[in-house]
Write a protein that holds these residues in place. Structure first.
Motif, PDB file in Angstrom:
ATOM      1  N   ILE A   3       0.888  -1.240   0.100  1.00  0.00           N
ATOM      2  CA  ILE A   3       0.038  -0.027  -0.183  1.00  0.00           C
ATOM      3  C   ILE A   3       0.877   1.073   0.098  1.00  0.00           C
ATOM      4  O   ILE A   3       1.750   1.501   0.873  1.00  0.00           O
ATOM      5  N   ASP A   4       0.506   2.138  -1.036  1.00  0.00           N
ATOM      6  CA  ASP A   4       1.703   3.340  -1.221  1.00  0.00           C
ATOM      7  C   ASP A   4       0.628   4.465  -1.355  1.00  0.00           C
ATOM      8  O   ASP A   4      -0.250   4.562  -2.275  1.00  0.00           O
ATOM      9  N   ILE A  23      -4.152   4.791  13.699  1.00  0.00           N
ATOM     10  CA  ILE A  23      -4.618   4.952  12.197  1.00  0.00           C
ATOM     11  C   ILE A  23      -3.556   5.906  11.702  1.00  0.00           C
ATOM     12  O   ILE A  23      -3.044   5.891  10.462  1.00  0.00           O
ATOM     13  N   ALA A  24      -3.330   7.045  12.418  1.00  0.00           N
ATOM     14  CA  ALA A  24      -2.591   8.045  11.696  1.00  0.00           C
ATOM     15  C   ALA A  24      -1.082   7.327  11.448  1.00  0.00           C
ATOM     16  O   ALA A  24      -0.463   7.964  10.482  1.00  0.00           O
ATOM     17  N   ARG A  25      -0.543   6.495  12.297  1.00  0.00           N
ATOM     18  CA  ARG A  25       0.733   5.832  12.198  1.00  0.00           C
ATOM     19  C   ARG A  25       0.775   4.988  11.037  1.00  0.00           C
ATOM     20  O   ARG A  25       1.714   5.055  10.350  1.00  0.00           O
ATOM     21  N   GLY A  26      -0.414   4.221  11.034  1.00  0.00           N
ATOM     22  CA  GLY A  26      -0.395   3.458   9.843  1.00  0.00           C
ATOM     23  C   GLY A  26      -0.467   4.153   8.550  1.00  0.00           C
ATOM     24  O   GLY A  26       0.092   3.590   7.473  1.00  0.00           O
ATOM     25  N   LEU A  27      -1.253   5.215   8.408  1.00  0.00           N
ATOM     26  CA  LEU A  27      -1.178   6.000   7.117  1.00  0.00           C
ATOM     27  C   LEU A  27       0.080   6.587   6.872  1.00  0.00           C
ATOM     28  O   LEU A  27       0.740   6.590   5.727  1.00  0.00           O
ATOM     29  N   GLY A  31       3.282   5.991   3.744  1.00  0.00           N
ATOM     30  CA  GLY A  31       3.536   7.406   2.917  1.00  0.00           C
ATOM     31  C   GLY A  31       2.573   8.583   2.754  1.00  0.00           C
ATOM     32  O   GLY A  31       2.947   9.460   2.127  1.00  0.00           O
ATOM     33  N   ALA A  32       1.693   8.690   3.347  1.00  0.00           N
ATOM     34  CA  ALA A  32       0.774   9.620   3.451  1.00  0.00           C
ATOM     35  C   ALA A  32       1.363  10.749   4.419  1.00  0.00           C
ATOM     36  O   ALA A  32       2.186  10.407   5.267  1.00  0.00           O
ATOM     37  N   SER A  33       0.879  11.973   3.857  1.00  0.00           N
ATOM     38  CA  SER A  33       1.122  13.189   4.781  1.00  0.00           C
ATOM     39  C   SER A  33      -0.144  13.293   5.866  1.00  0.00           C
ATOM     40  O   SER A  33      -1.104  13.718   5.239  1.00  0.00           O
ATOM     41  N   VAL A  34       0.589  13.006   7.069  1.00  0.00           N
ATOM     42  CA  VAL A  34      -1.008  12.869   7.890  1.00  0.00           C
ATOM     43  C   VAL A  34      -1.067  14.151   8.896  1.00  0.00           C
ATOM     44  O   VAL A  34      -0.110  14.698   9.435  1.00  0.00           O
ATOM     45  N   VAL A  35      -2.182  14.648   9.073  1.00  0.00           N
ATOM     46  CA  VAL A  35      -2.585  15.930   9.754  1.00  0.00           C
ATOM     47  C   VAL A  35      -3.346  15.177  11.152  1.00  0.00           C
ATOM     48  O   VAL A  35      -4.391  14.497  11.115  1.00  0.00           O
ATOM     49  N   VAL A  36      -2.472  15.498  12.263  1.00  0.00           N
ATOM     50  CA  VAL A  36      -3.206  14.850  13.563  1.00  0.00           C
ATOM     51  C   VAL A  36      -3.989  16.023  14.145  1.00  0.00           C
ATOM     52  O   VAL A  36      -3.579  17.278  14.126  1.00  0.00           O
ATOM     53  N   ASP A  53       8.790   9.000  15.060  1.00  0.00           N
ATOM     54  CA  ASP A  53       9.729   7.899  15.636  1.00  0.00           C
ATOM     55  C   ASP A  53       9.401   6.702  14.385  1.00  0.00           C
ATOM     56  O   ASP A  53       9.937   5.712  14.393  1.00  0.00           O
ATOM     57  N   SER A  54       8.218   6.611  13.904  1.00  0.00           N
ATOM     58  CA  SER A  54       7.903   5.624  12.998  1.00  0.00           C
ATOM     59  C   SER A  54       8.593   5.935  11.606  1.00  0.00           C
ATOM     60  O   SER A  54       9.145   6.964  11.317  1.00  0.00           O
ATOM     61  N   ARG A  55       8.205   4.867  10.773  1.00  0.00           N
ATOM     62  CA  ARG A  55       8.956   4.862   9.191  1.00  0.00           C
ATOM     63  C   ARG A  55       8.668   6.164   8.517  1.00  0.00           C
ATOM     64  O   ARG A  55       9.609   6.647   8.032  1.00  0.00           O
ATOM     65  N   ALA A  56       7.479   6.696   8.399  1.00  0.00           N
ATOM     66  CA  ALA A  56       7.225   7.953   7.557  1.00  0.00           C
ATOM     67  C   ALA A  56       6.828   8.868   8.307  1.00  0.00           C
ATOM     68  O   ALA A  56       6.229  10.021   7.662  1.00  0.00           O
ATOM     69  N   GLY A  57       6.945   8.867   9.690  1.00  0.00           N
ATOM     70  CA  GLY A  57       6.222  10.104  10.584  1.00  0.00           C
ATOM     71  C   GLY A  57       6.564  11.335  10.232  1.00  0.00           C
ATOM     72  O   GLY A  57       5.988  12.649  10.687  1.00  0.00           O
ATOM     73  N   ALA A  58       7.833  11.568   9.718  1.00  0.00           N
ATOM     74  CA  ALA A  58       8.485  12.959   9.672  1.00  0.00           C
ATOM     75  C   ALA A  58       7.498  13.609   8.608  1.00  0.00           C
ATOM     76  O   ALA A  58       7.409  15.214   8.684  1.00  0.00           O
TER      77      ALA A  58
END
Length: 264
Positions: A3-4, A23-27, A31-36, A53-58
């Motif tokens: 899932i990309d 959910i935010a972490r999974g998205l 690769g999604a740009s997530v708004v918390v 701290d997660s793979r794409a959380g930056a």
């Protein structure tokens, strides 16, 4: 299946903890740009630190707003006017005898659990439709189908979300925007842990014993015979947000541990 969601912006309400944060972490990991979104700056900051701290959380960023109010929804929209994925996760619950649920309690739970989702979906769905792609999710509950006697108002609010989701899916038919509800069963979130700790103290037993007793007394049809983790719920949400889920819309997707006594 890979899932990309690279290049997609996802907004998750009520995402400073529990299912929303998972959910935010999974998205983000997809690769999604997530708004918390949350009501308190400190909790939003802590959630962002956790995500980074997660793979794409930056790619994550935060908005401090009370999405359970009309003003809070407008504040969120003002800061984030567009989204490709909207997860309406915000919700409250609490055990209360039916005859003690006053008008104000009904109003509060509808404003937070239902109207927040109405307001945000009404705005973001229009942009999704114009762009020809989008994903809207409503985090409902198995309580929408098995209305719990200990919190009827909660179950009714979650049933309303399912009706809203189905209706919006029909409104957006053929647009490339999918709309679905997610139905978790009992899930071991921070709020639920505190809730059961209080119940356990009242009965003079441990929280772990209280969880087992709750499933036996209140959710005897559970097939997994345990509480789910937030990550297990989030996995279904990430799939429903994916490009691969393009033919899944207008559905109530269950991650309830088999509690609902139905094969439909």
């Amino acid at each position: 299946m890979i899932i990309d969601l690279t290049g997609k912006t996802a907004i998750v309400t009520g995402s400073t903890g529990g299912i929303g944060l998972a959910i935010a972490r999974g998205l983000a990991d997809a690769g999604a740009s997530v708004v918390v979104c949350g009501r308190e700056q400190a909790r939003v900051d802590a959630a962002l630190a956790s995500l980074r701290d997660s793979r794409a959380g930056a790619l994550a960023r935060g908005v401090v707003a009370d999405a359970g109010t009309a003003a809070g929804c407008q504040a969120l929209i003002a800061e984030e006017p567009q989204a490709d994925i909207l997860v309406n996760n915000l919700g409250v619950y609490g055990a209360r005898e039916f005859f003690a649920i006053e008008d104000a309690d009904w109003e509060e739970i509808f404003q937070i659990n239902v109207m927040s989702a109405v307001r945000l979906s009404r705005h973001y769905a229009q942009g999704m439709r114009e762009r020809g792609w989008g994903r809207i999710q409503f985090i409902s509950s198995e309580s929408a189908l098995n209305i719990p006697t200990e919190m009827v108002h909660y179950g009714v609010s979650k049933a309303a979300l399912q009706a809203l989701s189905r209706g919006l899916a029909k409104v957006l038919a053929g647009s490339g925007v999918t709309v679905n509800t997610i139905l978790p069963g009992p899930t071991r979130t921070e709020g639920v842990i505190a809730f059961f700790a209080q119940m356990a103290a009242e009965r003079g037993i441990s929280r772990e014993e209280m969880e087992v007793l709750f499933l036996k007394e209140n959710r005897p049809s559970s097939l997994i015979r345990r509480f789910a983790s937030p990550e297990e719920v989030a996995s279904l949400c990430v799939y429903a947000a994916s490009l691969q889920a393009s033919a899944t819309t207008g559905a109530a997707l269950r991650v309830d541990g088999g509690i609902v006594e139905s094969i439909a």
